[in-house]
Design an enzyme around this catalytic site. Structure first.
Site, PDB file in Angstrom:
ATOM      1  N   CYS A  10     -46.648  45.068  38.590  1.00  0.00           N
ATOM      2  CA  CYS A  10     -46.375  43.882  38.911  1.00  0.00           C
ATOM      3  C   CYS A  10     -45.432  42.826  38.169  1.00  0.00           C
ATOM      4  CB  CYS A  10     -47.985  43.636  38.290  1.00  0.00           C
ATOM      5  SG  CYS A  10     -48.365  43.516  36.803  1.00  0.00           S
ATOM      6  N   CYS A  82     -49.137  42.849  43.031  1.00  0.00           N
ATOM      7  CA  CYS A  82     -48.769  42.082  42.780  1.00  0.00           C
ATOM      8  C   CYS A  82     -47.810  40.945  44.148  1.00  0.00           C
ATOM      9  CB  CYS A  82     -48.152  40.767  41.961  1.00  0.00           C
ATOM     10  SG  CYS A  82     -46.776  40.794  41.177  1.00  0.00           S
ATOM     11  N   CYS A  89     -39.547  44.855  44.287  1.00  0.00           N
ATOM     12  CA  CYS A  89     -39.205  46.703  43.931  1.00  0.00           C
ATOM     13  C   CYS A  89     -38.168  46.991  44.042  1.00  0.00           C
ATOM     14  CB  CYS A  89     -40.651  47.462  44.397  1.00  0.00           C
ATOM     15  SG  CYS A  89     -40.735  48.668  43.899  1.00  0.00           S
TER      16      CYS A  89
END
Length: 144
Positions: A10, A82, A89
């Site tokens: 997250c 999230c 990412c």
């Protein structure tokens, strides 16, 4: 047999991914090696600790970690909890299957102690629900 490697990611690694790490370790026992990290880590949120303690899971010794320490690690699953983390990412080496669950940030809620804790409990329960379903899917894959 090697344990599956799982990263829960997250933004701050202060609440959602920390609760996810504690929950998955609890729900799956020693089936997996579970890690959590943040894109921009901060500190473990005390409300996350309280919400987890309510269900008997102690995450007090967990701490926020920067995603960068895992960039060379091969994961079987990378689970973002999230939207921001999902957007930024990176690609990990190896087989990493990406899974995304859009979970609201409980730390963004304002209010008194009880209101904040209630929000963290709701988020904890949502994460727990996702993991319970995901574990069932892993055990009983759908045939195509």
């Amino acid at each position: 047999m090697d344990k599956k490697q799982i990263l829960i990611l997250c933004t701050g690694n202060s609440a959602r991914s920390q609760m996810g790490e504690g929950l998955l370790k609890h729900l799956a026992g020693d089936r997996f090696e579970v890690f959590s990290a943040g894109v921009t880590p901060s500190t473990l949120n005390p409300y996350a600790v309280l919400a987890m303690a309510e269900i008997g899971i102690d995450i007090r010794d967990q701490y926020s970690k920067n995603l960068s320490i895992y960039l060379e690690h091969e994961f079987d699953y990378v689970i973002t909890v999230c939207d921001h983390a999902a957007e930024v990412c990176p690609i990990f080496p190896g087989p990493a299957q990406r899974i995304h669950w859009s979970i609201p940030d409980p730390a963004a809620v304002e209010g008194d102690h009880q209101e904040k804790l209630a929000t963290f409990v709701q988020v904890r329960d949502a994460i727990k629900f996702h993991f319970e379903n995901w574990l069932v899917e892993l055990e009983n894959p759908k045939s195509t």
